[in-house]
Enzyme design. Sequence first.
Site, short mmCIF file in Angstrom:
data_model
loop_
_atom_site.label_atom_id
_atom_site.label_comp_id
_atom_site.label_asym_id
_atom_site.label_seq_id
_atom_site.Cartn_x
_atom_site.Cartn_y
_atom_site.Cartn_z
N THR A 64 19.44 17.97 21.11
CA THR A 64 20.77 17.97 21.72
C THR A 64 21.72 16.96 21.08
OG1 THR A 64 20.02 16.28 23.26
CG2 THR A 64 19.85 18.59 24.00
N GLY B 71 19.42 12.29 23.13
CA GLY B 71 18.37 11.26 23.16
C GLY B 71 18.46 10.31 21.99
N CYS C 106 18.91 15.24 16.83
CA CYS C 106 17.74 15.69 17.60
C CYS C 106 18.12 17.04 18.19
CB CYS C 106 17.32 14.66 18.66
SG CYS C 106 18.47 14.41 20.01
C1 RB5 Z 1 12.77 17.57 21.83
O1 RB5 Z 1 12.20 18.65 22.51
C2 RB5 Z 1 14.09 17.19 22.47
O2 RB5 Z 1 13.88 16.66 23.73
C3 RB5 Z 1 14.83 16.22 21.61
O3 RB5 Z 1 15.03 16.76 20.34
C4 RB5 Z 1 16.22 15.81 22.07
O4 RB5 Z 1 16.99 16.92 22.35
C5 RB5 Z 1 16.30 14.80 23.12
O5 RB5 Z 1 17.37 14.34 23.52
#
Ligand code: RB5
Length: 148
Positions: free
Chosen positions: A66, A69, A64
């Site tokens: 970062t 998530g 994702c």
């Molecule tokens: C998406 O904007 C972002 O929140 C997601 O890709 C991720 O980094 C969440 O942890």
Amino acid sequence: MIALGNDHTALQMKRWVIEVLDELGLAYEDFGTNSGESCDYPVPARLAAEAVAEGRCELGILICGTGVGIGLAANKVKGIRCAMVSEPYSAMMARRHNDANMISIGARVIGEETAKMIVRAFLTEGFEGGRHQRRVDQITQIEKDNLL
Ligand code: RB5
């Protein structure tokens, strides 16, 4: 079989990951997304993590923005040990010492070469067992005691 899961931030990063899988001759199952439209990372996290937990895939790679998530979501699936990594040493040790069965990486955090080194390390290292097995068993016991 390697499970892949990602949100909309990670389409290019997934192509780089697939290049490494092809280079290593490893088959994969892609749980999406393959759209650039905003999507919720727990959805692909769950699909890929359940495939690993049920033994349909041996290992999994999640992406994702970062890596946080999607890794947190995967770790809610019983039997999943997903390491959120941003450099190859941790990816290597996550296999050797933690028997991690998934990693998550951040498409907005690392670049192509670092990602490829991480994926190669994760997919070519093995679990060392021994004292590390005891510690992994203790992780599993926490999961059991908390009825996750
Ligand atoms: C998406 O904007 C972002 O929140 C997601 O890709 C991720 O980094 C969440 O942890």
